[in-house]
Design a protein around this motif. Structure first.
Motif, PDB file in Angstrom:
ATOM      1  N   ALA A  72      -1.129 -92.294-150.370  1.00 57.89           N
ATOM      2  CA  ALA A  72      -0.425 -91.305-150.252  1.00 57.89           C
ATOM      3  C   ALA A  72       0.546 -91.154-151.728  1.00 57.89           C
ATOM      4  N   MET A  73       0.801 -91.816-152.331  1.00 65.78           N
ATOM      5  CA  MET A  73       1.692 -91.768-153.554  1.00 65.78           C
ATOM      6  C   MET A  73       0.860 -91.095-154.608  1.00 65.78           C
ATOM      7  N   ALA A  74      -0.386 -91.602-154.707  1.00 64.36           N
ATOM      8  CA  ALA A  74      -1.260 -90.941-155.737  1.00 64.36           C
ATOM      9  C   ALA A  74      -1.454 -89.561-155.365  1.00 64.36           C
ATOM     10  N   LEU A  75      -1.757 -89.169-154.169  1.00 59.37           N
ATOM     11  CA  LEU A  75      -2.086 -87.772-153.804  1.00 59.37           C
ATOM     12  C   LEU A  75      -0.552 -86.745-153.979  1.00 59.37           C
ATOM     13  N   ASP A  76       0.581 -87.463-153.494  1.00 57.69           N
ATOM     14  CA  ASP A  76       1.876 -86.825-153.747  1.00 57.69           C
ATOM     15  C   ASP A  76       2.064 -86.444-155.188  1.00 57.69           C
ATOM     16  N   TYR A  77       1.784 -87.438-156.286  1.00 57.95           N
ATOM     17  CA  TYR A  77       1.910 -87.310-157.544  1.00 57.95           C
ATOM     18  C   TYR A  77       0.857 -86.379-157.943  1.00 57.95           C
ATOM     19  N   PHE A  78      -0.346 -86.363-157.625  1.00 55.48           N
ATOM     20  CA  PHE A  78      -1.201 -85.313-158.144  1.00 55.48           C
ATOM     21  C   PHE A  78      -0.981 -84.006-157.547  1.00 55.48           C
ATOM     22  N   THR A  79      -0.400 -83.654-156.233  1.00 51.48           N
ATOM     23  CA  THR A  79      -0.132 -82.345-155.722  1.00 51.48           C
ATOM     24  C   THR A  79       1.121 -81.798-156.323  1.00 51.48           C
ATOM     25  N   GLY A  80       2.192 -82.835-156.677  1.00 54.28           N
ATOM     26  CA  GLY A  80       3.260 -82.557-157.486  1.00 54.28           C
ATOM     27  C   GLY A  80       2.942 -81.789-158.924  1.00 54.28           C
ATOM     28  N   MET A  81       2.184 -82.730-159.488  1.00 57.88           N
ATOM     29  CA  MET A  81       1.693 -82.132-160.823  1.00 57.88           C
ATOM     30  C   MET A  81       0.986 -80.870-160.629  1.00 57.88           C
ATOM     31  N   ALA A  82       0.073 -80.741-159.831  1.00 60.68           N
ATOM     32  CA  ALA A  82      -0.563 -79.413-159.667  1.00 60.68           C
ATOM     33  C   ALA A  82       0.547 -78.323-159.388  1.00 60.68           C
ATOM     34  N   ASN A  83       1.329 -78.514-158.379  1.00 64.38           N
ATOM     35  CA  ASN A  83       2.279 -77.430-158.142  1.00 64.38           C
ATOM     36  C   ASN A  83       3.359 -77.136-159.519  1.00 64.38           C
ATOM     37  N   ALA A  84       3.784 -78.245-160.068  1.00 61.35           N
ATOM     38  CA  ALA A  84       4.482 -77.921-161.231  1.00 61.35           C
ATOM     39  C   ALA A  84       3.502 -77.121-162.456  1.00 61.35           C
ATOM     40  N   TRP A  85       2.379 -77.392-162.486  1.00 59.71           N
ATOM     41  CA  TRP A  85       1.265 -76.575-163.415  1.00 59.71           C
ATOM     42  C   TRP A  85       1.161 -75.239-163.188  1.00 59.71           C
ATOM     43  N   MET A  86       1.034 -75.027-161.851  1.00 60.08           N
ATOM     44  CA  MET A  86       0.948 -73.728-161.301  1.00 60.08           C
ATOM     45  C   MET A  86       2.033 -72.844-161.357  1.00 60.08           C
ATOM     46  N   HIS A  87       3.320 -73.576-161.301  1.00 59.10           N
ATOM     47  CA  HIS A  87       4.712 -72.729-161.701  1.00 59.10           C
ATOM     48  C   HIS A  87       5.040 -72.868-162.849  1.00 59.10           C
ATOM     49  N   GLU A 105       5.976 -89.490-147.963  1.00 60.87           N
ATOM     50  CA  GLU A 105       4.945 -89.079-149.161  1.00 60.87           C
ATOM     51  C   GLU A 105       4.019 -87.971-148.351  1.00 60.87           C
ATOM     52  N   CYS A 106       3.851 -88.063-147.103  1.00 67.69           N
ATOM     53  CA  CYS A 106       3.009 -86.971-146.489  1.00 67.69           C
ATOM     54  C   CYS A 106       3.850 -85.647-146.417  1.00 67.69           C
ATOM     55  N   ILE A 107       5.095 -85.812-145.997  1.00 68.20           N
ATOM     56  CA  ILE A 107       5.821 -84.661-146.061  1.00 68.20           C
ATOM     57  C   ILE A 107       5.679 -83.800-147.507  1.00 68.20           C
ATOM     58  N   SER A 108       5.942 -84.529-148.277  1.00 70.30           N
ATOM     59  CA  SER A 108       6.133 -84.282-149.985  1.00 70.30           C
ATOM     60  C   SER A 108       4.721 -83.498-150.229  1.00 70.30           C
ATOM     61  N   ILE A 166       1.531 -78.689-151.266  1.00 75.03           N
ATOM     62  CA  ILE A 166       0.405 -77.733-151.207  1.00 75.03           C
ATOM     63  C   ILE A 166       0.891 -76.572-150.686  1.00 75.03           C
ATOM     64  N   ALA A 167       1.842 -76.449-149.816  1.00 73.01           N
ATOM     65  CA  ALA A 167       2.430 -75.280-149.431  1.00 73.01           C
ATOM     66  C   ALA A 167       2.987 -74.270-150.581  1.00 73.01           C
ATOM     67  N   GLU A 168       3.593 -74.881-151.348  1.00 70.69           N
ATOM     68  CA  GLU A 168       4.098 -74.142-152.747  1.00 70.69           C
ATOM     69  C   GLU A 168       3.007 -73.763-153.491  1.00 70.69           C
ATOM     70  N   ILE A 169       1.797 -74.481-153.403  1.00 69.46           N
ATOM     71  CA  ILE A 169       0.546 -74.008-154.280  1.00 69.46           C
ATOM     72  C   ILE A 169       0.190 -72.700-153.686  1.00 69.46           C
ATOM     73  N   GLY A 170       0.357 -72.647-152.305  1.00 69.36           N
ATOM     74  CA  GLY A 170      -0.373 -71.557-151.520  1.00 69.36           C
ATOM     75  C   GLY A 170      -1.133 -71.740-150.417  1.00 69.36           C
ATOM     76  N   VAL A 171      -1.266 -73.355-150.188  1.00 68.49           N
ATOM     77  CA  VAL A 171      -2.416 -73.720-149.172  1.00 68.49           C
ATOM     78  C   VAL A 171      -1.510 -73.349-147.693  1.00 68.49           C
ATOM     79  N   PRO A 172      -2.169 -72.760-146.696  1.00 68.16           N
ATOM     80  CA  PRO A 172      -1.462 -72.664-145.383  1.00 68.16           C
ATOM     81  C   PRO A 172      -1.292 -73.992-144.730  1.00 68.16           C
TER      82      PRO A 172
END
Length: 152
Positions: A35-50, A111-114, A119-125
């Motif tokens: 979960a920590m790895a996924l949160d870090y990855f999705t957080g980085m992806a979110n930051a990159w997209m924005h 971590e799951c909430i994060s 992913i919601a901020e990235i645009g995933v429903p």
């Protein structure tokens, strides 16, 4: 036998010994790591997209994730102290790792909430019911921790 094989053998033995001792914590800790790895990855992806990617923010995220491990370790120590005190008082102390499990589960839910927020901020429903369930599980871990501590 070369040095590399000896080190691999020692590492494997240490992991096996820890796994045997902390068998109840093994699956939640693996889930926390994933979960920590996924949160870090999705957080980085979110930051990159924005267009907000920052090495400082990334480093802070890594430090935060490392401190999660410290929180679990502290909870393990609390469990061991309680078990030891109970044994010294003559109470059968075959207690599981209550606080360590609660802390680990609480962190996994956090971590799951994060992850879902990222992913919601990235645009995933993201279905709202899923967020509600995870928040309830997190709250349940908090409540159980308070009850185990005598607060509730």
């Amino acid at each position: 036998m070369n040095r590399e094989n000896i080190l691999r053998g020692l590492f494997t033995a240490a992991v096996a010994a820890l796994g045997a001792y902390f068998h109840q914590l093994m699956v939640p800790c693996v889930l926390l790591a994933v979960a920590m790895a996924l949160d870090y990855f999705t957080g980085m992806a979110n930051a990159w997209m924005h267009h907000a990617l920052s090495s400082k923010a990334g480093a802070i995220g890594v430090v935060k994730k490392l401190c999660y491990g410290v929180a679990v370790a502290v909870a393990v120590v609390v469990d061991l102290v309680i078990r030891s005190a109970a044994e010294q008082a003559g109470v059968d102390a075959d207690l599981p790792h209550v606080f360590a499990l609660l802390v680990t589960v609480w962190l996994v839910m956090n971590e799951c909430i994060s992850i879902l927020e990222n992913i919601a901020e990235i645009g995933v429903p993201v279905p709202e019911f899923l967020l509600k369930i995870i928040r309830r599980l997190k709250q349940g871990a908090e409540t159980a921790g308070g009850q185990a501590n005598g607060d509730g």
